[in-house]
Write an enzyme that holds these catalytic residues in place. Structure first.
Site, PDB file in Angstrom:
ATOM      1  N   SER A 136       1.814   3.876  -5.175  1.00 47.04           N
ATOM      2  CA  SER A 136       2.397   5.108  -4.649  1.00 47.04           C
ATOM      3  C   SER A 136       3.664   4.802  -3.864  1.00 47.04           C
ATOM      4  CB  SER A 136       1.350   5.836  -3.802  1.00 47.04           C
ATOM      5  OG  SER A 136       1.752   7.153  -3.520  1.00 47.04           O
ATOM      6  N   HIS A 164       0.822  -1.216   0.000  1.00 46.28           N
ATOM      7  CA  HIS A 164       0.000   0.000   0.000  1.00 46.28           C
ATOM      8  C   HIS A 164       0.853   1.262   0.000  1.00 46.28           C
ATOM      9  CE1 HIS A 164       0.749   1.187   4.199  1.00 46.28           C
ATOM     10  NE2 HIS A 164       0.674  -0.101   4.524  1.00 46.28           N
TER      11      HIS A 164
END
Length: 312
Positions: A141, A73
């Site tokens: 990201s 994540h």
């Protein structure tokens, strides 16, 4: 007619009961919905402790005979950023950790949170989990920043990379988020109030999935509690460029970028295509910074097609 009235009454009572439950126990209701979403992807929450004493909390699917796909994540997020995609990725053995510093994993105040440090911790995690075969790694990201770093220091262990609007490409054109930070000194990815968190939610996605307001508020409280640590982590991320690290990195890579990304400029694609010799790129119309949440079925299918092509 009587049966219809009874059914209507049952539905009304169910709605009233649900509303009452949300009002009385919003945290419990939000946790129930999170568990429900994990269940749709056949994900079970587990935890493990490193030799340093740091604890990783992670999600794992039971499909252990399949290829392993690790999903990382991004900044300020947690392992549940991939529960929307998980139902479409059941062909894989999924490992989805909370990075140290986020979610339910350990959050030491003065740790090294650089991508290199996080990659080395992940290597110990994977060793403890006995992931003997080469693995596929996906990262969103900051998670993409860490995934590229991992592949650069352990290239023989990575079969492919799936990069979703990855960070660390700081020579790219300035994004809206970067401009805000430059002009105001405020990081719009962090939040001190529930209202600010809703602004973060709007910033990172152009096509967000529906999330009830009380669930957003529970998510916000976790971010608010982690605000000070996130400032430290973000500073370490910005001080680390991945570009020299991945120059010439030959790992087969699927690079996905939302054209409407306001957090990291889509122009970073051009930089990575020049640095990495084995990149396949997909730019997604109408999608922001989190394709795996905004278009989970499409992004998952693109990955499966990409990996299937590697095996032909």
């Amino acid at each position: 007619m009587k049966i219809i009235k009874v059914l209507i009454a049952v539905v009304v009572l169910a709605v009233i009961g649900s509303a009452a439950t949300v009002m009385i126990a919003p945290a419990g209701t939000a946790a129930f919905l999170v568990d429900l979403k994990r269940g749709l992807g056949d994900l079970e929450k587990k935890e493990i402790t490193l030799s340093s004493g740091l604890k990783y909390v992670y999600l794992e699917s039971d499909n252990k005979d399949a290829d392993t796909l690790v999903l990382l994540h991004g900044f300020g997020a947690d392992k549940d950023n991939f529960t929307e995609s998980a139902p479409y990725l059941k062909d894989f053995h999924l490992i989805v950790p909370d990075h140290i510093g986020f979610g339910e994993s350990s959050k030491p105040e003065d740790a090294d949170y650089s991508p290199l440090a996080q990659a080395r911790r992940l290597h110990e995690l994977f060793t403890l989990l006995d992931l003997k075969r080469r693995i596929h790694i996906g990262g969103s990201s900051m998670g993409g920043h860490i995934a590229m770093t991992y592949a650069s220091i352990y290239p023989a262990e990575v079969k492919s990379l799936w990069l979703l609007d990855p960070g660390g490409v700081w020579s790219a054109p300035e994004s809206e988020m970067a401009r805000i930070i430059r002009e105001t000194g405020v990081n719009p990815l962090t939040a001190k109030t529930e209202e600010e968190f809703r602004d973060v939610f709007d910033l990172v996605m152009s096509e967000p999935p529906f999330v009830p307001g009380f669930v957003k508020d529970q998510m916000a409280r976790k971010r608010i509690a982690n605000f000070d640590l996130e400032q430290k982590i973000f500073a370490q991320l910005k001080a680390d460029s991945v570009e020299a690290r991945v120059t010439g990195l030959a790992t087969p890579t699927l690079l996905v970028w939302g054209k409407e990304d306001r957090v990291l400029h889509v122009g970073a694609v051009d930089v990575l295509e020049k640095l990495m010799p084995n990149v396949t790129t997909i730019k997604m119309d109408g999608i922001g910074h989190l394709p795996q949440l905004e278009a989970p079925a499409e992004t998952a299918q693109d990955l499966k097609d990409f990996i299937a092509g590697l095996e032909q």
